[in-house]
Structure formats: C-alpha cells, structure tokens
Design an enzyme around this catalytic site. Structure first.
Site, mmCIF file in Angstrom:
data_model
loop_
_atom_site.group_PDB
_atom_site.id
_atom_site.type_symbol
_atom_site.label_atom_id
_atom_site.label_comp_id
_atom_site.label_asym_id
_atom_site.label_seq_id
_atom_site.Cartn_x
_atom_site.Cartn_y
_atom_site.Cartn_z
ATOM 1 N N TYR A 129 28.299 22.797 35.867
ATOM 2 C CA TYR A 129 26.914 23.223 35.822
ATOM 3 C C TYR A 129 26.014 22.089 35.380
ATOM 4 O O TYR A 129 26.132 21.576 34.284
ATOM 5 C CB TYR A 129 26.739 24.415 34.885
ATOM 6 N N TRP A 131 23.614 19.406 34.201
ATOM 7 C CA TRP A 131 23.025 18.171 33.715
ATOM 8 C C TRP A 131 24.060 17.144 33.275
ATOM 9 O O TRP A 131 23.913 16.514 32.233
ATOM 10 C CB TRP A 131 22.104 18.486 32.549
#
Length: 782
Positions: A129, A131
């Site tokens: 997921y 970043w």
C-alpha cells in the site's frame, strides 16, 4: 565530500556524503518552503530498528525444516503440512532467527511454488500500500505486483484507504474517480477569482508538506496567503479549529463529526426554498434534480432546523451561509477525510449537489474540489503525459478485493459480499506477501486484523525497519532505504522530474526490492518476464525515455537521459485549469463519462443495485456510531484519527521529530479542556482511551481548538501491545485499535475509520515502556 541530488515524499534535497556516510541533507534550492522532516531521513538510515539480515520466525522455521529436512525440495517447493493454527497465532510474540540470503530466498520461493501448485495463484495475496518510495522505479507496490503477475498472478486490491469511497461513487456521479485525486481547479484560478471558499474538513497544512512522487517546491502556503490578500473569505467546517490555517483567517463552524452531509442538505434546502438555486444549470447539465428537490422537501424537510439538530450548528448560521454562497463566487471543497466514515459516499455526492444548485461549476473560482490540501500538489496543474512508472503487466487473477477489506478476506475465506453492483467472493488466502506499507498502522480495528493475520500459512514482508507488520511476519527480508539506490522521482502535479542519485551503499546487506524479486524470479523460472534483462539503471533510463517520448507528443521537449541525470532533473512549465470548463460551455460536445453524459444527482445505476446503505441520490443516513446516536453513552467522545504532522503516516516514527512530539513516550491526544476537567484529566497526563474494540494509552494535550465531545489522536504510532497478545492494551497510542472495520457502504466498501466513539479515563498504573521504536524484536542465533 560529494553532493548528489535526491528526493522524497517530504521534498527534494541534496545529500552531502563523506566516506559513505551522510553528512547533511540540504533542501533543494527550488523549494520556497522546505519540509524539515527531510532531515529525519538521514537519521533513519542508521536507526537501531533497521532490519539487518533476513529473519524467520522461530517456530515457523522449525516447522519448515522438520517437514523437509533441508527447508525446500530440489524443485523449490516444500512438503509437509502447513504450520498449525496455534503456532500462527504467535505472530508478533516470537523471536526471529537470522538466516543467510540464500536460505531466506529459498524459503520464499518454496512457499510461493507450494501454494500456487496446491491452491492456485488466487491464494497468494499481494499486499502492498502506497507510500513506500517517492522513486517511481523502486516503488515497492509496483515491484511486488510486477513480480507476482509474472509468477501467474495474485489477489490484489482495488481502491485505497485515502479516498476509497470517493473512488467508486464519483464515476457514477461525474464519470471518473480522477475528481478525487487531483482533477481540480488550479490555485492560480482560485487566487484570482474565488470570493468565498467553504472548506468541509478544513485544509490542514500538515498534509500539504508531502507528495507520493516527491515534491520540488512547497507552494500551497504562498497560494493561501495570496488568496487571503485578494479578499477571499474562508469558512472552515470541521470539529477541529486548526484544520484550516491561520493564514487565511478562517471563520470556524465546529460541526459534529460525520454530520457534514446533513449540513449540506440543510444548505441545499435553503437555496431551494428561497429561490437561490440555478434552475437553468440544473436542467441543462444535470439529471435527477427533480428527484433531489422532492427529497429535500419531503418530510422531514431537510431544512436548516433539521440540519441544526444533527450537526450542532445554529439554523440561522446555516441559512446565512447558504445566502452568502449564492451571492459570491464560491468554491466548495471537501477533504478526503470526510469520506472515511460510515456512508462516506454521501458528503461527496451532496457537495456536488450543492455546487450544482449554485450553478458555478465550470466557472473560474467556483464549483467544487475534492482533496485540496490532501498532498502537496493537489490543486497544481498536472502535466498532460503520464509520470514515469514501471509497468506491472497483466494480472491473470481478475478478482481483487476492495483495499480496506483485508481483515474480512482473512477471516472469511470464501465469504460473499456486495461491492459496486457485484456479488463477490473472498479468496482462501494461504500466503500474504507484503512489500511497502504497514497495515498495522493504516488498517482499522487492529485486534480484528490480528485475528485474521493468524490465518495464512506464510506471511512474507520486505522492510527496512522492524515495523509492527514486520514483527508479525514469518519471513522478513531487509530492504534498502531510498538513499541506498538510484531512482527517478515524479508527481504529475509537480513541475520537476527528479534524478535520484544513490547517496550511500546499502546498510547491513539490505537489498532493493528489485534485486530481491530478481533473485526470486530466477529461482522460479520467470527471470526474463520480470527483469526483461535490464539492470536498475537500464530500467531508470528506459522509464525516462518512455516519459520523454510521451511528453514530445504534447509538444513538451525533455533533454536526453544523460543530460537529465547529470543535471539532477528537468523542469516543466506549469499551466492553469478551471475544472469542467469545457463541460459547462458545451455539455453536448464535452459530455461526462456518466450514462447520461451529465452530472447525475440521481443515479439510476446506483439505485438499481438496491443498497439500503447507499440509495440513488445523496441522503443523510445515521452513522453506526456518532455523538447523536441513541446508544452513545454520556461519557462518549468522537475519535478523530487524522494524519500526523510529525511524520508521514507511520513513516519516521522512530526518528527525532516524531519522538520529540510524544508525551511520556506516547502519541499525544488532544482534548477540549472542559471535557478533560469533567474526567479529572490534566495536561501531560497519560490516559487510557477505550471502547469495545480495544484500548490504548496516549499522552494528553489540552486545546481549545478541539470541539467539545471530540478527541483527536493521530494515526501512525507504531503498534505495540502490552505483552504482545492480541486484544491487550496498546501502549504507544495507535488509534486503530479503536476504529471500526466495516465498509462505508456496499457500493464502495471504503474504510470508515472516522466512525468511532470512545471513552477516556486517567491511567494511574505504571505505564509499560514503549520499545518498538528503539530496538528490534528478539533475534536468536541459527
């Protein structure tokens, strides 16, 4: 001393290096307002919680070795029964055994081959997921999906936690999810033309300090000063006063959390009954207005008094705001946070209704915008060609799950659920492979997640640091940080594509995700499909060449790669945007991608799904938990688990800025002084925050900026439970042991973290020590 250019989520910078060690990080000269969190990156590289060698959970390793004698069979698979369920429940509480890279990679390859051969590729969940890196090549999620797709596919995720509800409702209303992710009127247009800006959820400056693909210049503070200097009036509607920056001198309407939809309908009712709506625009550019008008007038009428009883905002204030919105060129903005709640689709749909009634959509400075302030480039002009990105290839497994439904998938294999008009089924997950991201930060109801986490037979994690997710894995592979590799940084709303030069060698034998997957691909016979024979730098040059060619098609000339790399980047001249300008001018020539080509205030498609939690038009539906609920106890507070200002999500929680923000080692929570006094709580005190889902400790900061009945506890403190057991007291201040893990609705299945009531009490016992950001888990010799 050498100096190289680099970039990060926090901004672009130069790295001064001496003897393979970082001497200093210097913000890029182009950055007018640098983010000080850049400096924490250098500290993080040498953190004591770096994963130094491949590590395997002890009982899992013992079970594998006892089943085969050597760990894997010659063909890379392993025999024997999977690890029994009882021992899987020990994830997060057991020591790890450090092994060499060859054995670790053999173990991973063996698990993947075993599960694929016995259960099929859908049993492999490619969990990742967001970043992980500002670099577009070494983006862990992309690397993982490319590898697993080459291996035959995997169960993946659709949507996200950031704007998961918006991503699936907006295509029905406006024709595209892009309206939630950067398709906005640009800042220069707002600064010149907007007279009144109504901010639902405010515009928190802390969120503007970051950008997923990197950011070369933090401009939003300057734009806001210009907007205020040009006379624009700002109204911030939020339970937290400082959600809007002082620089715009905002008026504050302290709305009851998760009731914004009721307020919007109350404003719409006033526009309707006082004849302030634009009937022509509604007739020519929208469908479903008559149905909406009937709903606003139907008993109970959605008037200002009705809205006031729900929102806590005086009825006269609601009517006055509606009249001002009609008199002025008005921008209506809605933060991503508002749709992370029960029925989170509704405030977005209702905001579109409100803007359509004003009739200013497509006019300079008017209309609506979703996500202003969510990241550092939201509202910036986007260049008209794709940013560099590694292709993932097709995924042969074509049944992804909604991003925030991980725990449901793990707890209910084979279970059915509704999603966006379809009846879907969860896979029987045997392996979770996670690279990039930290679900023990961003997922809701972590005790529920831990129960689901005991289900898979193997959990593999790539991580530079011993996060909670790494501590709950079976195999942990040490990944490099961004400073230890070359890359290319780009965000389509930032005017600079950045050459990210490797600054230092990888620490402790860490490897990049690309190198790890390349070695695994060789073991599994898919090396050519995954690498295409390219090295790291050959891939970076290839991605740049692809982008350069796309830019040329739009008349934008970029230098060749050698010049780009030596110069440290290339700048692109920004442009200007008025959202839906062409559609307003001629809806026949420029229709939306909806069934009608118009704005769908009533959607026949959504109505046909028959969902009682998301009908065919915007509507106020009482949340499962809110301060107006009949079941709310007198001591209930509404939990606002927003994004932190001292780190990005959970990244850099072990670094200096985040650590110094703690209160007695715990994440700070903010309370209104009157609420604190009623509970006998003082500033700086440790408190227990709890509900039926879990409990955590936090350190109190009193603030008049917090509405009565609200507690604000930012997400991102690394999860640590007392004694390591599921359901035990979380001692660091992670609010996601308290949040509700249910989909926003059957239409979108987004996360609903903001629908959560809690209670708070002083914690008088001796508080356990927080160690999760100071030291790794127990490591034993092989």
């Amino acid at each position: 001393m050498t100096t190289v250019p680099h970039s990060s989520h926090w901004g672009a910078f130069d790295v001064e290096v001496s003897g393979d060690r970082i001497a200093r990080l210097i913000p890029a000269a182009s950055d007018s307002d640098p983010n000080p969190l850049i400096h924490d990156l250098g500290e993080a590289v040498e953190s004591p919680v770096r994963v130094r060698r491949p590590a395997v959970r002890r009982s899992w390793l013992e079970a594998v070795r006892s089943s085969t004698g050597t760990g894997v069979t010659p063909d890379g698979s392993r025999n024997g029964a999977p690890l029994d369920a009882r021992r899987r429940e020990d994830r997060g509480r057991e020591p790890f055994v450090e092994v060499d890279w060859d054995e670790a990679l053999d173990l991973v390859a063996g698990e993947l081959a075993r599960v694929r051969d016995r259960h099929g590729n859908a049993a492999i969940f490619g969990g990742s997921y967001g970043w992980s890196s500002a670099g577009r090549f070494h983006h862990a999620r992309t690397q993982l999906h490319r590898f697993l797709n080459a291996f035959g596919g995997h169960t993946s995720q659709v949507g996200n936690y950031s704007y998961g509800a918006a991503a699936f409702v907006l295509p029905h209303v406006l024709g595209s999810a892009d309206f939630a992710n950067g398709r906005l009127t640009s800042w220069d247009v707002i600064a010149e033309h907007t007279e009144l800006w109504v901010m639902f959820g405010g515009l928190a400056m802390k969120n503007t300090r970051i950008e997923s693909g990197g950011i070369s210049d933090h401009t939003i503070g300057g734009w806001l000063r210009r907007i205020r200097a040009n006379g624009c009036e700002v109204v911030s509607i939020s339970p937290i006063r400082d959600d809007a920056p002082d620089v715009v001198d905002p008026s504050w309407l302290p709305v009851r959390p998760t009731t914004d939809t009721a307020l919007m309908l109350g404003l719409a009712h006033t526009l309707l009954v006082e004849g302030l709506h634009d009937a022509t625009f509604l007739a020519t550019h929208c469908v479903g207005w008559e149905r909406m008008a009937d709903h606003l007038l139907a008993a109970p009428a959605k008037d200002a008094e009705w809205a006031s009883a729900i929102t806590g905002i005086p009825a006269e204030s609601i009517r006055d705001l509606a009249r001002r919105m009609a008199r002025h060129r008005t921008m209506i903005s809605v933060t991503w946070s508002l749709q992370r709640a029960d029925h989170g689709e509704q405030p977005y749909w209702a905001a579109i209704l409100l803007a359509a009634m004003l009739g200013q959509i497509g006019l300079p400075g008017g209309g609506f915008g979703f996500g202003y302030g969510a990241t550092g480039t939201m509202g910036s002009w986007k260049y008209p060609f794709p940013a560099p990105r590694l292709p993932t290839g097709p995924n042969p497994v074509t049944a992804p799950i909604p991003a925030a439904r991980i725990a449901d998938m793990l707890l209910d294999p084979g279970g059915e659920y509704d999603f966006n008009g379809s009846r879907c089924r969860y896979p029987d997950t045997r392996v979770v492979y996670w690279a990039g991201g930290n679900p023990f930060h961003h997922h809701q109801d972590l005790n529920r997640l831990r129960r689901g986490w005991a289900g898979p037979e193997a959990i593999v994690v790539h991580e530079p640091f011993w996060t909670a997710t790494a501590r709950h894995a079976d195999i942990v592979l040490p990944a490099t940080t961004t400073l230890e590799r070359n890359d290319i940084g780009a965000a389509s709303g930032d005017p600079r594509i950045i050459a990210m030069h490797q600054a230092i060698s990888p620490r402790h034998g860490a490897r990049s995700d690309y190198d790890i997957f390349s070695d695994l691909a060789a073991r599994l016979g898919i090396a050519e499909e995954y690498t295409q024979g390219r090295s790291e730098m050959e891939w970076i040059e290839h991605l740049y060449a692809t982008t350069r060619s796309a830019a040329a098609e739009h008349g934008i000339a970029l230098p060749d790669f050698a010049r780009f790399w030596s110069d440290g980047g290339v700048d692109i001249d920004p442009g200007s945007t008025v959202l839906l300008e062409d559609f307003r001018a001629d809806p026949e020539a420029h229709p939306l991608a909806t069934p009608s080509g118009r704005i769908e205030l009533f959607s026949e498609t959504v109505a046909s799904f028959g969902y009682d939690d998301c009908p065919g038009h915007p509507v106020w539906i009482e949340p499962a938990e809110w301060l107006g609920a009949a079941a709310a106890t007198p001591g209930s507070l509404h939990l606002v688990s927003n994004q932190p200002g001292q780190r990005l999500h959970s990244q850099l929680d072990m670094a200096g800025t985040s650590r110094t923000s703690k209160v007695s080692g715990r994440e700070p929570c903010r309370l209104n002084p009157a609420d604190a006094a009623e509970r006998g709580i003082a500033d700086g005190q440790i408190v227990r925050v709890f509900n039926e889902r879990g409990s955590c400790l936090a350190g109190v900061r009193l603030s008049e900026d917090i509405s009565r009945g609200v507690i604000q506890l930012s997400a991102g403190a690394w999860y640590q439970s007392d004694g390591g057991a599921a359901g035990a007291l979380e001692i660091h201040g992670n609010p996601n042991v308290l949040t509700r893990d249910r989909g926003t609705s059957r239409l979108t299945q987004g996360p609903a973290a903001l629908t959560a009531l809690v209670e708070v009490e002083p914690y008088d016992a001796e508080a356990p020590a927080v160690t999760v950001t100071d030291s790794p888990p127990p490591l034993v010799a092989d």
